[in-house]
Design a protein around this motif. Structure first.
Motif, short mmCIF file in Angstrom:
data_model
loop_
_atom_site.label_atom_id
_atom_site.label_comp_id
_atom_site.label_asym_id
_atom_site.label_seq_id
_atom_site.Cartn_x
_atom_site.Cartn_y
_atom_site.Cartn_z
N UNK A 195 0.77 -1.25 -0.02
CA UNK A 195 -0.08 0.04 -0.03
C UNK A 195 0.77 1.31 -0.08
N UNK A 196 2.13 0.83 0.00
CA UNK A 196 3.20 2.36 0.28
C UNK A 196 3.05 2.83 1.47
N UNK A 197 2.40 2.32 2.84
CA UNK A 197 2.50 2.90 4.05
C UNK A 197 3.75 2.90 4.49
N UNK A 198 4.10 4.00 5.43
CA UNK A 198 5.22 4.33 6.11
C UNK A 198 4.83 4.72 7.42
N UNK A 199 5.76 4.80 8.37
CA UNK A 199 5.32 5.54 9.75
C UNK A 199 5.00 6.66 9.59
N UNK A 200 5.32 7.36 8.84
CA UNK A 200 4.76 9.05 8.43
C UNK A 200 3.33 8.99 8.12
N UNK A 201 2.75 8.10 7.14
CA UNK A 201 1.58 8.00 6.80
C UNK A 201 0.56 7.41 7.47
N UNK A 202 1.29 6.57 8.47
CA UNK A 202 0.10 5.99 9.36
C UNK A 202 -0.04 7.03 10.51
N UNK A 203 0.83 7.72 10.91
CA UNK A 203 0.57 8.84 11.50
C UNK A 203 -0.31 9.89 11.20
N UNK A 204 -0.12 10.09 9.86
CA UNK A 204 -0.98 11.06 9.27
C UNK A 204 -2.56 10.54 9.03
#
Length: 459
Positions: free
Chosen positions: A374-383
Motif C-alpha cells: 500500500x506504500x504505507x510508512x510510519x509517516x503515513x500511518x501517523x497522518x
C-alpha cells in the motif's frame, strides 16, 4: 468419577464427625456442626450442578463441564485452584456457566495459597459454537484451544456456525493468579474464550495477576462490558481467529516491573497466527478503554519487555474508539511484518478514532518486513491516525489527560477530573459502534464513576 471409600477412610470420617459424599465431578466433605461443604471438583461435571455460597470448592486438575450441563455458581462463592494440580474450569461446547454475582457478593476464582502467586492454577476457559477461522485436523471452522486442554473426546475444541450461541453468564466475577504455559505460545490465560456466541453475558469481570494474558478471544461473537485487567504478565486483551464481538468499558493497569518474554502490550490482535486472509476476519470493536502502561511519567523506564499499547498485526482488522492509551513506550503499532499486510485494512475496516495517546515517547509506529504494497510508512500511518475527522490526539504527558490517580497500584482512581480532555467528547456515530452505550466521554470512566469500585480488588 465415582469412588469407593476404604474402611480406614470411613472410620476417619466418622471419628471426625464429617460425612463424605461422592458426586458427579467431585467429592464433598460435609461438617455437620456448621453444615458447610468442602468440595473437591475433578474430572467431569455431566449434569446440572450448583455451587453454593459459604462453601469451599477446590479445582483439582482440569474440570470439564460437559453433556450440555449448566454449572450454576451462587453470588459470593469462592472457588480455588488446588496447589500443584494446575486446576482449571473448562466450559465445553453446549454446556453453560451461570456465574451471576452481585456488586457486594462477587464470585471469586483464586489460588488456595496463603501467599498466592501468578500461575498458581490454570484459569477459566469457555468454549462455544460461534464462527471461527481456525481449523483442526483438516476441518475448517473448528479450533483446538491452547493449553493442553483437548483430549481424545474433543473437549478442548471450539467453534461452529451459530453466532447467537449461548455459553451462559459471567457477571461480577474476579479471576486471580491464574494461567500457565503448557508449551511456548500455548498457554492458558486468566479467562479464555473459544468460539463463544453473542447470547453469552460477560459483564463486570476482573482478571488479576494472570501468568499469561488476562483475556483472550479465539474467534466468536461474544460482547463484553466492564472488564478490568490488573497487573497481568503478557497481554491484556488478545484477539485471534476471527473474533468479531464488541468490548466496551475496559481498564488496564500494568505493573511496570513485570512483563513477558514474548513482549507485553494492552492489545494484541491477529487474524490468525499466519496472518492469513481466512474468514471470519478478526474485526472486534473496542470502545471506552483506559489502557495504562508501565510509564507513569516519561522518565519512568519499567521492564524493557513492554513495547506497544496496541499492536495490530497479521491481517487483523480490529478497531479502537473513544479510548485512552497512556504510558506505553509506543502507543499504537500497525505491524505488517507477517502475512497479509495489516495496512491493507486501512481505512476500509480498521479504525482508530476519537482516541488519546499520551505519555508515549513514540505515539504511532508502522513496521513491514518489505515495502508495503500500500506504500504505507510510519509517516503515513501517523497522518492517518491524526486525520482531523477521526478526532484522535497525542498528548505529551499522562498528566495532560487529567485522570485522578491512574497509576496508583494499591488505590487507583481511573476517573477523569472535571475539565479533563477525557471527560467529554465521546462520539458514537460510526456504524461499527452500533449497539454500544452512547456516552459523552473517552476512556472507561466518567467523572465520579463508580462501576469499577466495591466488587473489585486492587492490591
Amino acid at each position: 468419577m465415582k469412588k469407593l471409600l476404604t474402611l480406614t477412610a470411613i472410620i476417619g470420617l466418622l471419628s471426625s464427625g464429617c460425612r463424605k459424599i461422592e458426586m458427579d465431578g467431585g467429592t464433598t466433605v460435609v461438617t455437620p456442626t456448621t453444615g458447610t461443604e468442602n468440595t473437591i471438583l475433578e474430572g467431569r461435571i455431566t449434569e446440572n450442578r450448583t455451587l453454593k455460597a459459604g462453601n469451599t470448592y477446590k479445582l483439582r486438575g482440569l474440570v470439564y463441564v460437559t453433556n450440555g450441563a449448566v454449572l450454576t455458581i451462587e453470588p459470593g462463592t469462592k472457588i480455588v485452584g488446588e496447589t500443584g494440580q494446575r486446576g482449571g474450569l473448562i466450559i465445553t461446547r453446549n454446556a453453560k456457566i451461570s456465574a451471576d454475582g452481585t456488586i457486594d457478593k462477587p464470585i471469586v476464582f483464586t489460588s488456595e495459597s496463603a501467599s498466592p502467586q501468578r500461575g498458581d492454577w490454570a484459569g477459566v476457559v469457555i468454549l462455544g459454537n460461534a464462527p471461527v477461522n481456525a481449523s483442526f485436523n483438516g476441518v475448517q471452522g473448528v479450533g483446538e484451544i491452547e493449553g493442553g486442554i483437548n483430549n481424545s473426546d474433543g473437549l478442548g475444541l471450539y467453534g461452529g456456525t451459530n453466532p447467537a450461541d449461548n455459553s451462559g453468564i459471567l457477571r461480577y466475577v474476579r479471576i486471580e493468579y491464574a494461567g500457565y504455559a503448557f508449551l511456548p505460545d500455548k498457554e492458558i490465560n486468566g479467562l479464555t474464550f473459544g468460539g463463544v456466541g453473542n447470547q453469552t453475558v460477560v459483564d463486570y469481570v476482573q482478571v488479576s495477576y494472570a501468568n499469561d494474558d488476562s483475556f483472550e478471544w479465539f474467534g466468536g461473537t461474544v460482547n463484553c462490558k466492564h472488564l478490568i485487567s490488573f497487573r497481568t504478565l503478557d497481554d491484556d486483551f488478545d484477539t485471534d481467529n476471527g473474533f468479531s464481538g464488541k468490548v466496551q468499558f475496559g481498564i488496564v493497569l500494568r505493573d511496570s516491573s513485570v512483563a513477558d518474554i514474548s513482549k507485553s502490550e494492552a492489545f494484541e490482535s491477529d487474524n490468525d497466527a499466519n496472518g492469513s486472509s481466512l474468514t471470519p476476519q478478526t474485526s472486534a470493536v473496542f470502545s471506552n478503554i483506559t489502557a495504562l502502561g508501565p510509564k507513569a511519567t516519561l522518565a519512568n523506564t519499567g521492564n524493557n519487555l513492554f513495547v506497544w499499547g496496541a499492536q495490530i498485526r497479521r491481517n487483523s482488522s480490529i478497531s479502537i474508539f473513544n479510548s485512552l492509551i497512556m504510558g506505553w513506550p509506543t502507543g499504537l503499532y500497525i505491524d505488517a511484518t507477517k502475512g497479509t499486510p495489516t495496512d491493507n485494512n486501512i481505512p476500509g475496516s480498521l479504525f482508530v478514532q476519537n482516541t488519546i495517546i499520551a505519555g508515549s515517547p513514540t505515539a504511532v509506529l508502522y513496521g513491514a518486513s518489505t515495502t508495503s504494497p500500500t506504500g504505507a510508512t510510519t509517516a503515513s500511518i501517523n497522518t492517518w491516525f491524526n486525520t482531523a475527522a477521526y478526532g484522535s490526539s497525542v498528548l505529551t504527558n499522562n498528566s495532560d489527560v487529567g485522570l485522578t490517580a491512574p497509576f496508583n497500584y494499591t488505590a487507583p482512581d481511573f476517573n477523569p477530573a472535571a475539565g479533563s480532555p477525557a471527560a467529554a467528547g465521546g462520539i458514537f456515530t460510526h456504524a461499527k459502534l452500533n449497539g454500544l452505550t452512547n456516552v459523552n466521554y473517552k476512556g472507561a470512566c466518567a467523572v465520579g464513576d463508580t462501576w469499577w469500585k466495591n466488587w473489585t480488588k486492587f492490591m
